[in-house]
Design a protein around this motif. Structure first.
Motif, short mmCIF file in Angstrom:
data_model
loop_
_atom_site.label_atom_id
_atom_site.label_comp_id
_atom_site.label_asym_id
_atom_site.label_seq_id
_atom_site.Cartn_x
_atom_site.Cartn_y
_atom_site.Cartn_z
N GLN A 176 0.83 -1.20 0.00
CA GLN A 176 0.00 0.00 0.00
C GLN A 176 0.87 1.25 0.00
OE1 GLN A 176 -3.56 0.26 2.46
NE2 GLN A 176 -3.25 -1.85 3.13
N ARG B 206 -0.74 4.77 0.47
CA ARG B 206 -2.00 5.50 0.56
C ARG B 206 -1.93 6.53 1.69
NH1 ARG B 206 -7.73 4.85 1.82
NH2 ARG B 206 -8.95 5.04 -0.10
N ASP C 114 -3.65 7.82 -3.51
CA ASP C 114 -3.39 6.39 -3.58
C ASP C 114 -2.45 6.13 -4.75
OD1 ASP C 114 -3.34 3.67 -3.64
OD2 ASP C 114 -5.52 3.39 -3.64
N GLU C 115 -1.18 6.00 -4.44
CA GLU C 115 -0.18 5.86 -5.49
C GLU C 115 -0.35 4.57 -6.28
OE1 GLU C 115 4.70 5.90 -5.91
OE2 GLU C 115 3.75 6.03 -3.95
N MET C 116 -0.98 3.56 -5.69
CA MET C 116 -1.14 2.28 -6.36
C MET C 116 -2.28 2.30 -7.37
SD MET C 116 1.34 0.77 -4.99
CE MET C 116 1.11 -0.84 -5.72
N SER C 117 -3.09 3.34 -7.35
CA SER C 117 -4.21 3.46 -8.29
C SER C 117 -3.75 4.21 -9.53
CB SER C 117 -5.39 4.19 -7.63
OG SER C 117 -6.42 4.40 -8.57
N ILE C 118 -3.67 3.51 -10.64
CA ILE C 118 -3.19 4.14 -11.89
C ILE C 118 -4.23 5.09 -12.44
CG2 ILE C 118 -2.46 3.69 -14.26
CD1 ILE C 118 -1.37 1.01 -13.30
N SER C 119 -5.51 4.72 -12.35
CA SER C 119 -6.57 5.52 -12.97
C SER C 119 -6.98 6.71 -12.11
CB SER C 119 -7.80 4.64 -13.24
OG SER C 119 -8.29 4.08 -12.02
N SER C 120 -6.85 6.62 -10.79
CA SER C 120 -7.31 7.71 -9.93
C SER C 120 -6.42 7.87 -8.71
CB SER C 120 -8.76 7.45 -9.49
OG SER C 120 -8.87 6.18 -8.86
N PRO C 121 -5.17 8.34 -8.90
CA PRO C 121 -4.26 8.46 -7.76
C PRO C 121 -4.67 9.53 -6.76
CG PRO C 121 -3.28 9.40 -9.75
CD PRO C 121 -4.52 8.68 -10.18
N THR D 6 -8.02 11.55 -5.27
CA THR D 6 -9.49 11.57 -5.27
C THR D 6 -10.00 12.47 -4.15
OG1 THR D 6 -9.52 9.29 -6.08
CG2 THR D 6 -11.57 10.16 -5.16
N VAL E 12 -12.51 12.47 -9.19
CA VAL E 12 -11.13 12.09 -9.51
C VAL E 12 -10.45 13.32 -10.10
CG1 VAL E 12 -9.64 10.61 -10.90
CG2 VAL E 12 -11.74 9.69 -9.88
#
Length: 368
Positions: A253, A255, A268-275, A277, A299
Motif C-alpha cells: 500500500q 495511501r 493512492d499511489e497504487m491506483s493508476i486511474s485515480s491516484p 481523489t 477524480v
C-alpha cells in the motif's frame, strides 16, 4: 536557453540509475562523469545508455576533483556516506543534489546547509514525492479550504521488502509521508511519537553490525531494527497524522489521506486511474441523528510528468538562477531529518512523546 551545466552522477544503483537517465535526457545538462565503486555497474550503464567515450567512468569520487568545468553532482549513495561526500563536494565548489535523507544526523544537516550558503551553492534533496503532480495538486486542495475544518490525517506504506540492514523501517519509509503531510499542511510537527516491532533483525544481528562499526547513534532500539512502526505526528494547530509503516507485509500500500469536515482527500499511489481523489461528504444533524449529505467523488486531473524528472529540472533551474529550491532545499531536508531523529528517540523510549522545541529557522529567500 543555451546554457548547459556539467553534472556527475555518484552512485548508479537502484535509484542512481534513474537520476542518470533523467540527466542524460535533460537538454540543459551534460553528464560528464559517472562514479560507482562497482565496475560492473559502470559497464552496465555504459551499455544501457550507450554512453560515449567523453563520459568518464570512475570507481572513486576523488577522481572527479580534476575534471574541468564540473558544475554539480547528484549523489545516490548509502545515507551513511552522504555527509562526507556532500561536504567534500561543496568545499570543491560543486552544487549538490542528494538522495534522501540528507544525512542521518540533524547537526550534520545544518552544517551542510550553512556550508552551501557560505559558498553560494545549491544544496537540494531529492524528496521526489514533493514534485509528484498528485502531491502538488493535493496541496492546493487542502490549503484552499476545500476539505473544510481539517480533522486528522493517516497514511499506510507497506510492502514485502526490501529489508534494509543499515536503517530501520522508520528511516527507510517514513520520510515520504511526513514530507507530504508537511507540504499539504504548510506546517511541521511540534510533537511526535513512535512505537515499533522487531521480527527479522533482533539484538543479536544489531550487535554484529555494531561490532563491525556499522551502528549509528540514530538507531538505539535495544531489540534491533524495527520492521513495523506506528507514528503519530502532532502539528501546531492540534492536527494529528497517523502513519503505518512495514516492510514485512505482502499487502503493498501507498495511501495517504486527510479528513476534513467537508470531505476527504486521498492520494493512492497504487491506483493508476485515480491516484488523487476528493471525496465530498459531511453530516447534517437532524434531532439527535447525524445524516451523511452532499456525498460525491471527484477524480482530480493531474499534470503529466515524471516526479524525478521534475526534481532534476528543478535542480538545473536552481543552479542556472542561483536560487535555492523552495520545495526541497537542504533546510527542508534538515527539518525532515530532525523529525526522524525525534521519532527515533520516541521509538527507543517505547513511544514516549518527544517535543521538537529547537526548530530550524527556514532559509531566507532574498538574494544579496
Amino acid at each position: 536557453m543555451t546554457n548547459k551545466i556539467n553534472i556527475a552522477v555518484i552512485g548508479v544503483g537502484r535509484w542512481g540509475v534513474h537520476l542518470l537517465r533523467n540527466f542524460l535526457a535533460h537538454p540543459q545538462v551534460n553528464v560528464v562523469a559517472v562514479v560507482d565503486p562497482h565496475p560492473e555497474r559502470l559497464a552496465a550503464v555504459k551499455q544501457q545508455f550507450n554512453l560515449d567515450g567523453n563520459v568518464l567512468l570512475k570507481t572513486q569520487w576523488q577522481d572527479l576533483k580534476t575534471v574541468p568545468g564540473l558544475t554539480g553532482v547528484a549523489i545516490a549513495t548509502p545515507a551513511t556516506t552522504h555527509y562526507a561526500l556532500i561536504k567534500d563536494a561543496l568545499q570543491q565548489g560543486y552544487h549538490v543534489l542528494a538522495e534522501k535523507p540528507l544525512t542521518l544526523n540533524p547537526a550534520e544537516c545544518r552544517e551542510l546547509c550553512q556550508l552551501a550558503e557560505q559558498h553560494h551553492l545549491i544544496l537540494m534533496v531529492d524528496h521526489t514525492y514533493l514534485f509528484h503532480p498528485a502531491v502538488e495538486r493535493g496541496k492546493t486542495v487542502v490549503q484552499t479550504g476545500k476539505l473544510g475544518d481539517l480533522r486528522y490525517g493517516y497514511a499506510t506504506r507497506t510492502h514485502l521488502g526490501p529489508v534494509r540492514q543499515d536503517v530501520d523501517a522508520l528511516w527507510d519509509l517514513a520520510i515520504h509521508d511526513i514530507a507530504i503531510f508537511n507540504a499539504w499542511l504548510g506546517q511541521i510537527p511540534v510533537k511526535v511519537q513512535a512505537t515499533g516491532t522487531v521480527w527479522l533483525q533482533g539484538a543479536g544481528e544489531q550487535g554484529s553490525r555494531e561490532a563491525e562499526g556499522k551502528k549509528d547513534i540514530n538507531f538505539p532500539l535495544s531489540q534491533g531494527l524495527a520492521d513495523l512502526v506506528w507514528l503519530t505526528l502532532t502539528y501546531p494547530d492540534g492536527f494529528q497524522a497517523y502513519i503505518h509503516l512495514c516492510w514485512l507485509n505482502s499487502d503493498k500500500q501507498r495511501r495517504l489521506g486527510i479528513v476534513g469536515s467537508l470531505g476527504s482527500l486521498i492520494f493512492d499511489e497504487m491506483s493508476i486511474s485515480s491516484p488523487l481523489t476528493l471525496l465530498h461528504g459531511e453530516f447534517e444533524q437532524q434531532g439527535n441523528q447525524f445524516i451523511p449529505v452532499n456525498q460525491r467523488q471527484i477524480v482530480l486531473e493531474l499534470e503529466p510528468g515524471e516526479p524525478l524528472g521534475r526534481v532534476c529540472s528543478s535542480f538545473v533551474v536552481s543552479i542556472l538562477n542561483n536560487t535555492p529550491s523552495e520545495v526541497s532545499s537542504g533546510w527542508v531536508g534538515t527539518e525532515l531529518v530532525e523529525i526522524l531523529a525525534a521519532l527515533t528517540l520516541s521509538l527507543s523510549q517505547g513511544g514516549k512523546p518527544v517535543f521538537l522545541s529547537d526548530r530550524i529557522v527556514k532559509e531566507q529567500k532574498s538574494q544579496e
